[in-house]
Scaffold this motif. Structure first.
Motif, PDB file in Angstrom:
ATOM      1  N   ARG A 126       6.381  70.635  68.549  1.00  0.00           N
ATOM      2  CA  ARG A 126       6.781  71.201  69.834  1.00  0.00           C
ATOM      3  C   ARG A 126       8.097  70.631  70.338  1.00  0.00           C
ATOM      4  NH1 ARG A 126       0.965  70.932  72.709  1.00  0.00           N
ATOM      5  NH2 ARG A 126      -0.045  72.416  71.345  1.00  0.00           N
ATOM      6  N   LEU A 127       8.288  69.329  70.150  1.00  0.00           N
ATOM      7  CA  LEU A 127       9.511  68.699  70.636  1.00  0.00           C
ATOM      8  C   LEU A 127      10.731  69.264  69.927  1.00  0.00           C
ATOM      9  CD1 LEU A 127      10.790  66.569  72.469  1.00  0.00           C
ATOM     10  CD2 LEU A 127      10.479  64.920  70.622  1.00  0.00           C
ATOM     11  N   VAL A 128      10.663  69.373  68.623  1.00  0.00           N
ATOM     12  CA  VAL A 128      11.815  69.861  67.870  1.00  0.00           C
ATOM     13  C   VAL A 128      12.119  71.317  68.209  1.00  0.00           C
ATOM     14  CG1 VAL A 128      10.560  70.495  65.778  1.00  0.00           C
ATOM     15  CG2 VAL A 128      12.931  69.879  65.613  1.00  0.00           C
ATOM     16  N   THR A 129      11.110  72.159  68.335  1.00  0.00           N
ATOM     17  CA  THR A 129      11.367  73.556  68.684  1.00  0.00           C
ATOM     18  C   THR A 129      11.941  73.673  70.086  1.00  0.00           C
ATOM     19  OG1 THR A 129       9.068  73.884  69.360  1.00  0.00           O
ATOM     20  CG2 THR A 129       9.643  74.517  67.121  1.00  0.00           C
TER      21      THR A 129
ATOM     22  N   THR B 120       9.696  66.767  62.387  1.00  0.00           N
ATOM     23  CA  THR B 120       8.586  65.937  61.903  1.00  0.00           C
ATOM     24  C   THR B 120       8.102  66.384  60.534  1.00  0.00           C
ATOM     25  OG1 THR B 120       7.018  67.338  63.069  1.00  0.00           O
ATOM     26  CG2 THR B 120       7.782  65.367  64.226  1.00  0.00           C
ATOM     27  N   ARG B 121       8.914  67.115  59.809  1.00  0.00           N
ATOM     28  CA  ARG B 121       8.512  67.632  58.501  1.00  0.00           C
ATOM     29  C   ARG B 121       7.960  66.521  57.616  1.00  0.00           C
ATOM     30  NH1 ARG B 121      12.397  71.357  55.117  1.00  0.00           N
ATOM     31  NH2 ARG B 121      13.384  71.171  57.127  1.00  0.00           N
TER      32      ARG B 121
ATOM     33  N   ARG C 136       4.564  75.826  58.169  1.00  0.00           N
ATOM     34  CA  ARG C 136       5.831  75.500  58.824  1.00  0.00           C
ATOM     35  C   ARG C 136       6.450  76.802  59.308  1.00  0.00           C
ATOM     36  NH1 ARG C 136       9.711  71.609  59.504  1.00  0.00           N
ATOM     37  NH2 ARG C 136      11.855  72.268  59.308  1.00  0.00           N
ATOM     38  N   SER C 137       6.940  76.788  60.527  1.00  0.00           N
ATOM     39  CA  SER C 137       7.526  77.973  61.135  1.00  0.00           C
ATOM     40  C   SER C 137       8.831  78.362  60.436  1.00  0.00           C
ATOM     41  CB  SER C 137       7.802  77.683  62.610  1.00  0.00           C
ATOM     42  OG  SER C 137       8.633  78.664  63.154  1.00  0.00           O
ATOM     43  N   PRO C 138       8.948  79.610  59.990  1.00  0.00           N
ATOM     44  CA  PRO C 138      10.213  80.041  59.387  1.00  0.00           C
ATOM     45  C   PRO C 138      11.348  80.039  60.416  1.00  0.00           C
ATOM     46  CG  PRO C 138       8.649  81.867  59.480  1.00  0.00           C
ATOM     47  CD  PRO C 138       7.928  80.643  59.942  1.00  0.00           C
TER      48      PRO C 138
END
Length: 66
Positions: free
Chosen positions: A2-5, A35-36, A46-48
């Motif tokens: 969530r943080l990265v998006t 966070t990968r 993982r979200s494209p």
């Protein structure tokens, strides 16, 4: 994730608003807080969109002239 998006989306909004300094900082955070490598092994999804946003981040953060 969530943080990265959040940083990726914020960077896009800041770019649209013309706030380049803040946008560049948010693009950097979009890459930094991924966070990968920290995800639990059982989470395979993982979200494209995230991959595309991080591509955008790398493009925006390229030095001028490259």
């Amino acid at each position: 994730m969530r943080l990265v998006t959040s940083y990726c989306l914020l960077a896009q909004v800041q770019d649209i608003q013309g706030d380049e300094e803040s946008a560049l900082a948010s693009w950097a955070n979009c890459l930094t807080y991924d966070t990968r490598d920290k995800r639990r092994k059982e989470v395979a999804w993982r979200s494209p969109e995230l991959d595309f946003w991080q591509f955008q981040a790398r493009e925006r953060l390229k030095p001028v002239g490259n």
